[in-house]
Write an enzyme that holds these catalytic residues in place. Sequence first.
Site, mmCIF file in Angstrom:
data_model
loop_
_atom_site.group_PDB
_atom_site.id
_atom_site.type_symbol
_atom_site.label_atom_id
_atom_site.label_comp_id
_atom_site.label_asym_id
_atom_site.label_seq_id
_atom_site.Cartn_x
_atom_site.Cartn_y
_atom_site.Cartn_z
ATOM 1 N N GLN A 84 10.418 13.100 -8.157
ATOM 2 C CA GLN A 84 9.876 14.005 -7.104
ATOM 3 C C GLN A 84 8.606 13.751 -6.485
ATOM 4 O O GLN A 84 7.745 13.159 -7.275
ATOM 5 C CB GLN A 84 9.748 15.423 -7.667
ATOM 6 C CG GLN A 84 11.522 15.796 -7.971
ATOM 7 C CD GLN A 84 11.411 17.343 -8.765
ATOM 8 O OE1 GLN A 84 10.694 17.826 -8.459
ATOM 9 N NE2 GLN A 84 12.470 17.698 -9.479
ATOM 10 N N LYS A 86 7.699 12.032 -3.852
ATOM 11 C CA LYS A 86 7.861 10.703 -3.308
ATOM 12 C C LYS A 86 8.740 10.445 -1.931
ATOM 13 O O LYS A 86 8.654 9.237 -1.538
ATOM 14 C CB LYS A 86 8.131 9.584 -4.470
ATOM 15 C CG LYS A 86 7.113 9.538 -5.879
ATOM 16 C CD LYS A 86 7.863 8.787 -6.882
ATOM 17 C CE LYS A 86 6.762 8.980 -8.307
ATOM 18 N NZ LYS A 86 7.174 8.031 -9.194
ATOM 19 N N ALA A 120 12.290 23.851 -1.023
ATOM 20 C CA ALA A 120 13.845 23.332 -0.411
ATOM 21 C C ALA A 120 13.737 23.741 1.028
ATOM 22 O O ALA A 120 14.173 23.345 2.027
ATOM 23 C CB ALA A 120 14.701 23.649 -1.230
ATOM 24 N N ARG A 122 11.354 24.347 3.173
ATOM 25 C CA ARG A 122 10.342 23.653 3.739
ATOM 26 C C ARG A 122 11.314 22.245 4.292
ATOM 27 O O ARG A 122 11.169 21.860 5.361
ATOM 28 C CB ARG A 122 9.062 23.513 3.458
ATOM 29 C CG ARG A 122 8.294 24.878 3.575
ATOM 30 C CD ARG A 122 6.608 24.606 3.250
ATOM 31 N NE ARG A 122 6.487 24.192 1.915
ATOM 32 C CZ ARG A 122 6.386 24.938 0.951
ATOM 33 N NH1 ARG A 122 6.400 26.251 1.178
ATOM 34 N NH2 ARG A 122 6.163 24.376 -0.151
ATOM 35 N N TYR A 124 14.452 21.363 4.122
ATOM 36 C CA TYR A 124 15.527 21.356 4.831
ATOM 37 C C TYR A 124 15.271 21.588 6.539
ATOM 38 O O TYR A 124 15.671 21.259 7.312
ATOM 39 C CB TYR A 124 16.474 22.369 4.584
ATOM 40 C CG TYR A 124 17.215 21.931 2.920
ATOM 41 C CD1 TYR A 124 17.147 20.731 2.737
ATOM 42 C CD2 TYR A 124 17.137 22.846 2.182
ATOM 43 C CE1 TYR A 124 17.675 20.241 1.302
ATOM 44 C CE2 TYR A 124 17.584 22.789 0.833
ATOM 45 C CZ TYR A 124 18.001 21.283 0.414
ATOM 46 O OH TYR A 124 18.426 20.725 -0.746
#
Length: 149
Positions: A84, A86, A120, A122, A124
């Site tokens: 996560q 990255k 999530a 932000r 999406y």
Amino acid sequence: MSNLYFRDIDKTNVCIVKNIKLKPGQDKFIESIEKCLEEAKAHHEWHPVAIYSDEEIIGFAMYGSFGSNKDTWIDRIMIDQNFQGKGFGKIAMTKLIDIVSKEYGVNVIYLSIIEENKIAHRLYESIGFELTNERDPNGELIFKYTRKF
């Protein structure tokens, strides 16, 4: 990171996929992989996949299409805690949109999230999903992505 791809889950990778771990507290935002795989087995519309970077499994996703309207969802996606932060989540979602759009012949894809999952939300929106102001049967916020050509 351009070597990110997806493979069906089968006997060669299911044990590794089941060992994907989220960061503490993230499990309240998404069902366990075991539950997702049970759901996919019971409802064949769901297509669970392992997310790979090079030859290493870094995550899990599940998508499907339902009904005569072909309502198409990217229903679950998770990146292992060690990967996560990255950029893998954004790359995986972008590639999934392309795969799902082509596989089902659709231009509109839905997903839903628990309202408190701000990260999530932000992510999406940064990809192009828009909040529909509707909720799914579980009370989760529904987002819609319309593919532009």
